[in-house]
Design a protein around this motif. Structure first.
Motif, PDB file in Angstrom:
ATOM      1  N   ASP A 354       0.833  -1.195   0.000  1.00 23.24           N
ATOM      2  CA  ASP A 354       0.000   0.000   0.000  1.00 23.24           C
ATOM      3  C   ASP A 354       0.879   1.262   0.000  1.00 23.24           C
ATOM      4  O   ASP A 354       1.892   1.328   0.716  1.00 23.24           O
ATOM      5  CB  ASP A 354      -0.890  -0.010   1.233  1.00 23.24           C
ATOM      6  N   ALA A 374      -1.012   6.613  -4.268  1.00 20.66           N
ATOM      7  CA  ALA A 374      -2.474   6.584  -4.151  1.00 20.66           C
ATOM      8  C   ALA A 374      -3.063   7.984  -4.149  1.00 20.66           C
ATOM      9  O   ALA A 374      -4.225   8.178  -4.517  1.00 20.66           O
ATOM     10  CB  ALA A 374      -2.883   5.837  -2.884  1.00 20.66           C
ATOM     11  N   ASN A 381      -1.997   3.468  -6.514  1.00 25.00           N
ATOM     12  CA  ASN A 381      -1.826   2.719  -5.271  1.00 25.00           C
ATOM     13  C   ASN A 381      -0.812   1.599  -5.472  1.00 25.00           C
ATOM     14  O   ASN A 381      -0.819   0.900  -6.474  1.00 25.00           O
ATOM     15  CB  ASN A 381      -3.150   2.142  -4.778  1.00 25.00           C
TER      16      ASN A 381
END
Length: 407
Positions: A354, A374, A381
């Motif tokens: 992430d 992101a 992302n």
């Protein structure tokens, strides 16, 4: 009862770089003993070129005399700067742009955000993902989108930029009206060939669309086979507006000077099908809402095009590209897949997790600030952007810290 523009409520609570600043500030407050190296936002760190500083000083001295004093200048910019831009940035590369097609402003961010005002509220927009947030947010503010669902706004045609397509978006599958493109790209650092750009120009001509082309990082293109302006492509003057900046090339982030090119051939249509000059519309908007860039700043910008200025700007660009090469080499050695950094000051790295998680890891373990992908869109992302805009010493120190933290 006064009411708000409710389109603003569709926006995220805060701007990406504000979120980053808050996280960094919280970390520094909790760990005041730790030195943080910022390789996140694209803010330059080197001093202005000497040629620009000298021109700046001389222009300030002019303002101290009645004979040399300048009050309101032309909203479009002084002729001495527009002439220099046309000759050096366009005609020298075979692009037939005239000085009166150039509008000097206080920043490419402002212009890319403001340009949408002259187009209809129901225009269909195509925006790459990931993307510089200003393109999308200003259209949300203007009411061209629906609600945000799962990170994407209804009514927007998203142009996915992924590893599979080399981070170069494919043409839209249906007609659109406004197309945002940015090369060298922010955030991915990728570049586009003249043949690839020609396909976009042809698409725009076929669909009576307009390309909004952000070329703020064109000075970092060292590969002479790559276009530095969309106007190097045949037919682009009929379908494209180009945005440029002195911020990243000559260090004007704190001085504020940029320009937008709106060719006279460029047309848009009203509801009855009548063609209108986009140049005339932008000129009307510019004169109404903008009072021009200060005389000293424009004199400093014009010095970029002197022989001394050209050499000094090249030195700045080479300095940052050397930083980028170091970042590329180190992150690749750590096993990360990446793009950018060779014709761009940005390196786009697959963090294998992430984006915000990787951001926090680098901040807490290495004391290095990057930008989470992101924040640029759902396709971002899993990626981070590292900027080469810092000192060589800090870049080397940052990479040593990252190497230690990730090994």
């Amino acid at each position: 009862m006064i009411r708000i523009n409710e389109h603003y409520t569709k926006l995220k609570a805060s701007y990406l770089f504000s979120d980053i600043a808050k996280r960094v500030s919280a970390f520094q407050e909790a760990h005041p003993e730790k030195d943080v190296i910022k390789l996140g936002i694209g803010d330059v760190t080197r001093a202005l070129p000497t040629a620009c500083v000298e021109a700046f000083h001389k222009a300030v001295d002019d303002m101290a005399t009645e004979a040399g004093f300048h009050g309101y200048g032309p909203e479009q910019g002084y002729a001495f700067l527009r002439d220099a831009i046309a000759e050096n940035d366009f005609k020298s590369r075979g692009a037939d742009i005239s000085p009166d097609e150039i509008f000097v402003s206080d920043g490419a961010k402002c212009d890319t955000g403001n340009i949408q005002e002259i187009f209809s509220g129901d225009a269909t927009i195509a925006i790459p993902d990931p993307v510089y947030p200003v393109y999308l947010d200003t259209n949300v503010m203007a009411g061209r989108t629906g609600a945000n669902n799962d990170g994407r706004y209804e009514g927007v045609v998203y142009l996915d930029c992924r590893e599979e397509n080399g981070f170069i978006p494919a043409l839209p599958e249906k007609p659109v009206d406004l197309i945002y493109l940015c090369f060298p790209n922010n955030p991915t650092g990728t570049t586009i060939t003249k043949a690839q750009l020609k396909a976009w120009v042809d698409y725009a001509k076929e669909n009576r669309a307009i390309i909004l082309y952000d070329a703020a990082y064109e000075a970092f293109v060292t590969d002479e086979s790559l276009p530095r302006s969309i106007y190097e492509v045949e037919g682009a003057k009929e379908v494209a507006i180009e945005f440029r900046s002195f911020s990243k090339t000559a260090g004007f982030t704190g001085t504020r000077c940029a320009f937008t090119v709106v060719p006279k051939e460029l047309k848009a249509w009203d509801a009855d099908g009548n063609a209108h000059s986009v140049h005339a519309l932008w000129n009307r908007r510019h004169c109404t809402k903008f009072n021009g860039v200060s005389y000293p700043v424009q004199k400093a910008a014009a010095a970029v095009y002197s022989e001394e200025g050209k050499a000094q700007v090249k030195g700045l660009v080479d300095y940052y590209l050397n930083n980028a090469a170091i970042i590329r080499k180190e992150m690749a050695a750590l096993g990360y897949e990446l793009v950018g950094g060779d014709n761009s000051p940005y390196i786009w790295i697959n963090g294998k997790c992430d984006s915000w998680e990787f951001f926090d890891l680098l901040l807490t373990k290495a004391g290095v600030v990057c930008t989470p992908g992101a924040g640029f869109g759902s396709c971002g992302n899993g990626f981070i952007r590292i900027s080469a805009f810092n000192s060589l010493e800090n870049v080397e120190k940052a990479m040593a810290r990252i190497r230690e933290a990730l090994n």
